[in-house]
Scaffold this motif. Structure first.
Motif, PDB file in Angstrom:
ATOM      1  N   VAL A  85       0.850  -1.189   0.000  1.00  0.00           N
ATOM      2  CA  VAL A  85       0.000   0.000   0.000  1.00  0.00           C
ATOM      3  C   VAL A  85       0.886   1.239   0.000  1.00  0.00           C
ATOM      4  CG1 VAL A  85      -1.650   1.360   1.348  1.00  0.00           C
ATOM      5  CG2 VAL A  85      -1.962  -1.114   1.105  1.00  0.00           C
ATOM      6  N   ILE A  86       0.622   2.158  -0.932  1.00  0.00           N
ATOM      7  CA  ILE A  86       1.447   3.366  -1.045  1.00  0.00           C
ATOM      8  C   ILE A  86       0.736   4.588  -0.467  1.00  0.00           C
ATOM      9  CG2 ILE A  86       2.759   2.542  -3.038  1.00  0.00           C
ATOM     10  CD1 ILE A  86       0.844   4.173  -4.829  1.00  0.00           C
ATOM     11  N   LEU A  87      -0.602   4.483  -0.274  1.00  0.00           N
ATOM     12  CA  LEU A  87      -1.341   5.624   0.272  1.00  0.00           C
ATOM     13  C   LEU A  87      -2.571   5.134   1.028  1.00  0.00           C
ATOM     14  CD1 LEU A  87      -1.502   8.750   0.423  1.00  0.00           C
ATOM     15  CD2 LEU A  87      -2.988   8.656  -1.597  1.00  0.00           C
ATOM     16  N   HIS A  88      -2.744   5.660   2.215  1.00  0.00           N
ATOM     17  CA  HIS A  88      -3.907   5.367   3.049  1.00  0.00           C
ATOM     18  C   HIS A  88      -4.829   6.582   2.980  1.00  0.00           C
ATOM     19  CE1 HIS A  88      -5.557   4.204   7.301  1.00  0.00           C
ATOM     20  NE2 HIS A  88      -6.260   3.663   6.332  1.00  0.00           N
ATOM     21  N   VAL A  89      -6.027   6.408   2.384  1.00  0.00           N
ATOM     22  CA  VAL A  89      -6.969   7.509   2.211  1.00  0.00           C
ATOM     23  C   VAL A  89      -8.086   7.365   3.248  1.00  0.00           C
ATOM     24  CG1 VAL A  89      -8.554   8.677   0.633  1.00  0.00           C
ATOM     25  CG2 VAL A  89      -6.445   7.654  -0.240  1.00  0.00           C
ATOM     26  N   VAL A  90      -8.272   8.402   4.087  1.00  0.00           N
ATOM     27  CA  VAL A  90      -9.242   8.313   5.183  1.00  0.00           C
ATOM     28  C   VAL A  90     -10.095   9.585   5.225  1.00  0.00           C
ATOM     29  CG1 VAL A  90      -7.673   6.883   6.540  1.00  0.00           C
ATOM     30  CG2 VAL A  90      -7.703   9.355   6.912  1.00  0.00           C
ATOM     31  N   TRP A  91     -11.249   9.448   5.885  1.00  0.00           N
ATOM     32  CA  TRP A  91     -12.049  10.639   6.160  1.00  0.00           C
ATOM     33  C   TRP A  91     -11.424  11.440   7.300  1.00  0.00           C
ATOM     34  CZ3 TRP A  91     -15.210  14.289   4.908  1.00  0.00           C
ATOM     35  CH2 TRP A  91     -15.912  15.005   5.894  1.00  0.00           C
ATOM     36  N   GLU A  92     -11.063  10.730   8.370  1.00  0.00           N
ATOM     37  CA  GLU A  92     -10.486  11.418   9.521  1.00  0.00           C
ATOM     38  C   GLU A  92      -9.279  10.661  10.043  1.00  0.00           C
ATOM     39  OE1 GLU A  92     -11.789  13.040  13.972  1.00  0.00           O
ATOM     40  OE2 GLU A  92     -13.269  12.095  12.651  1.00  0.00           O
ATOM     41  N   ASN A  93      -8.230  11.391  10.291  1.00  0.00           N
ATOM     42  CA  ASN A  93      -7.002  10.783  10.820  1.00  0.00           C
ATOM     43  C   ASN A  93      -7.039  10.817  12.351  1.00  0.00           C
ATOM     44  OD1 ASN A  93      -4.271   9.722  10.682  1.00  0.00           O
ATOM     45  ND2 ASN A  93      -3.651  11.730  11.434  1.00  0.00           N
ATOM     46  N   ASP A  94      -7.653   9.798  12.939  1.00  0.00           N
ATOM     47  CA  ASP A  94      -7.764   9.758  14.398  1.00  0.00           C
ATOM     48  C   ASP A  94      -6.607   9.018  15.056  1.00  0.00           C
ATOM     49  OD1 ASP A  94      -8.546   7.300  13.362  1.00  0.00           O
ATOM     50  OD2 ASP A  94      -9.923   6.893  15.025  1.00  0.00           O
ATOM     51  N   ARG A  95      -5.829   8.290  14.242  1.00  0.00           N
ATOM     52  CA  ARG A  95      -4.694   7.554  14.793  1.00  0.00           C
ATOM     53  C   ARG A  95      -3.750   7.195  13.652  1.00  0.00           C
ATOM     54  NH1 ARG A  95      -4.995   2.143  18.645  1.00  0.00           N
ATOM     55  NH2 ARG A  95      -2.743   1.771  18.748  1.00  0.00           N
ATOM     56  N   GLU A  96      -2.490   7.373  13.857  1.00  0.00           N
ATOM     57  CA  GLU A  96      -1.533   7.113  12.787  1.00  0.00           C
ATOM     58  C   GLU A  96      -1.474   5.622  12.449  1.00  0.00           C
ATOM     59  OE1 GLU A  96       2.514   9.240  11.583  1.00  0.00           O
ATOM     60  OE2 GLU A  96       2.714   8.086  13.436  1.00  0.00           O
ATOM     61  N   ALA A  97      -1.489   5.321  11.148  1.00  0.00           N
ATOM     62  CA  ALA A  97      -1.401   3.934  10.684  1.00  0.00           C
ATOM     63  C   ALA A  97       0.055   3.576  10.457  1.00  0.00           C
ATOM     64  CB  ALA A  97      -2.199   3.760   9.393  1.00  0.00           C
ATOM     65  N   LEU A  98       0.429   2.370  10.865  1.00  0.00           N
ATOM     66  CA  LEU A  98       1.819   1.928  10.772  1.00  0.00           C
ATOM     67  C   LEU A  98       1.945   0.671   9.922  1.00  0.00           C
ATOM     68  CD1 LEU A  98       2.862   2.316  14.521  1.00  0.00           C
ATOM     69  CD2 LEU A  98       3.181   3.982  12.673  1.00  0.00           C
ATOM     70  N   ARG A  99       3.048   0.610   9.171  1.00  0.00           N
ATOM     71  CA  ARG A  99       3.375  -0.621   8.450  1.00  0.00           C
ATOM     72  C   ARG A  99       3.854  -1.668   9.455  1.00  0.00           C
ATOM     73  NH1 ARG A  99       6.089   3.314   5.157  1.00  0.00           N
ATOM     74  NH2 ARG A  99       5.081   3.613   3.108  1.00  0.00           N
ATOM     75  N   ASN A 100       4.060  -2.888   8.972  1.00  0.00           N
ATOM     76  CA  ASN A 100       4.479  -3.939   9.911  1.00  0.00           C
ATOM     77  C   ASN A 100       5.920  -3.767  10.388  1.00  0.00           C
ATOM     78  OD1 ASN A 100       5.796  -4.641   7.590  1.00  0.00           O
ATOM     79  ND2 ASN A 100       4.896  -6.672   7.380  1.00  0.00           N
ATOM     80  N   ASP A 101       6.670  -2.847   9.719  1.00  0.00           N
ATOM     81  CA  ASP A 101       8.028  -2.576  10.218  1.00  0.00           C
ATOM     82  C   ASP A 101       8.055  -1.377  11.163  1.00  0.00           C
ATOM     83  OD1 ASP A 101       7.597  -0.480   8.512  1.00  0.00           O
ATOM     84  OD2 ASP A 101       9.335  -0.845   7.221  1.00  0.00           O
TER      85      ASP A 101
END
Length: 430
Positions: A85-101
């Motif tokens: 995944v190169i881009l995470h598209v959200v309505w609201e950024n309530d918590r930072e998304a992390l890769r498995n690394d």
């Protein structure tokens, strides 16, 4: 504001948002080069996308969520399928998304960026309490959009049914005669007794019945005997003859077990649809047709020709009876009605033709299905009436079958935003 994730997928797919000065949540400039292909199966929502972030061109997948925290909620961090995944598209950024690394996933927040007219149209359509959520505006959707929607829904419906036929074909080792025979029995069960009819066809192979095709009582004896529907006690001469014949065939073909009457549904079934009468009609059809493949694929092309194959009167016993020992004072059956004949053409013949075309990679069989459906009148049921009340009337069976497929696969499960009609209603003004 309330909405579902598929709305955000639509917004991304058609870029219904202000793209001026796009940045990630960390302030890195974003340039969208290719939105990707919408994936309706498992995995990221859009594949083969391309975006440029902070001047670096990236190729991969795009994942859509209402809330950024859904990334962890859906266990994407530990799923290898989401590593690209190169881009995470959200309505609201309530918590930072992390890769498995442990590194941060580039995230675009759409809150405040979606076009207002798209919001309004979505809110207007979002009455999922209605059986037909888009009923308010479906009548005004361009005819070409509605036609292509019905065509897609019809093809999907035919594919679903033809998959069942191809499964039967595999189990019969590519025997089209036996497959057409088993599918005929399944369709004659008309949902309520479809499973029992299918089992009966497996118990009495078509190749055995064809040996005795000219002897209608023999066909009835074998079918009713294996169905477990012959009465234990009777004084009717014809039924006594069937029982005697059945005893002979059981010994000849070493049939040890039979079905039971409990396997068949009689309660809350109209007498005209009793399995006893349907089996009698099937026996008459099989006695009349030299071979199902020849009759269905070669000799028949229209309603009149299928009438000769399928609208065959049963034996004299069944002209006055729905079941054994229950005689009526009036004629009950001269064969299936025109309404049932049309249902069989739609549910039996069309899926067979479609499956045949898929199996032999001959697409003209699909066009043949469409041509015949367009020559038949539209069906009448609650689904067709829903569309009619909304201003979209079916003119033939092509339309009505498409509407049934559309309703069952999109309207009822509320997959509205995967439907071209709903997409047309929500389309941005500019």
């Amino acid at each position: 504001m309330e909405f579902r994730e598929d709305f955000l997928q639509l917004v991304w797919k058609y870029q219904y948002f202000d793209k001026r000065g796009l940045k990630t949540i960390h302030g890195e400039p974003i340039e969208i080069i290719r939105v990707g292909f919408h994936n309706l199966a498992e995995g990221p929502d859009f594949s083969d996308a391309c975006v440029k972030i902070a001047g670096i061109e990236l190729h991969g997948h795009v994942e859509i969520h209402c809330l950024a925290s859904d990334w962890k909620q859906h266990s994407h961090t530990s799923d290898p399928a989401y590593n690209s995944v190169i881009l995470h598209v959200v309505w609201e950024n309530d918590r930072e998304a992390l890769r498995n690394d442990g590194t941060a996933m580039p995230t675009l927040e759409l809150k405040g960026k979606i076009f207002l007219d798209v919001w309004k149209k979505y809110q207007q359509m979002l009455d999922f309490k209605q059986s037909l959520p888009c009923a308010y505006g479906v009548g005004g959707v361009p005819e070409i959009v509605r036609f292509s929607t019905l065509e897609k829904a019809l093809v999907e419906r035919l594919q679903e049914k033809s998959n069942m036929i191809l499964d039967i074909l595999r189990s019969t080792e590519s025997d089209w005669e036996e497959t057409a025979y088993r599918w005929l029995f399944t369709c004659f069960g008309f949902k309520t007794n479809a499973a029992a009819m299918s089992e009966l066809a497996e118990r009495v192979p078509y190749k055995i019945l064809k040996k005795h095709r000219t002897q209608l009582p023999a066909l009835e004896a074998m079918l009713f005997g294996q169905a477990g529907l012959l009465p234990e006690k009777t004084e009717e001469p014809y039924v006594l003859h069937l029982k005697k014949e059945n005893d002979f065939f059981q010994q000849k073909y070493r049939w040890r077990n039979t079905m039971n009457r409990q396997d068949w549904q009689f309660t809350r079934v109209r007498p005209s649809n009793f399995p006893t009468l349907r089996i009698a009609q099937l026996a008459a059809i099989l006695s009349h047709a030299p071979g199902l493949v020849q009759s269905i694929f070669e000799d028949s092309r229209d309603f009149a020709s299928f009438r000769k194959v399928l609208q065959v009167p049963p034996s004299d016993y069944w002209k006055y009876q729905y079941s054994f020992g229950k005689k009526s004072g009036k004629t009950i059956s001269k064969g299936i009605s025109n309404t049932v004949l049309q249902l069989l053409i739609i549910n039996y013949v069309m899926p067979l033709w479609f499956a045949y075309g898929r199996y032999f990679e001959q697409p003209d069989w699909q066009e043949r299905c469409f041509d015949l459906l367009q020559s038949l009148p539209a069906e009448s049921n609650f689904i067709i009436r829903l569309f009619k009340d909304a201003g979209w009337e079916a003119t033939n069976s092509f339309d009505s079958q498409g509407m049934i497929g559309l309703y069952k696969n999109y309207c009822a499960p509320k997959k509205c935003l995967q439907c071209k009609v709903a997409q047309s209603l929500i389309k941005a003004d500019s």
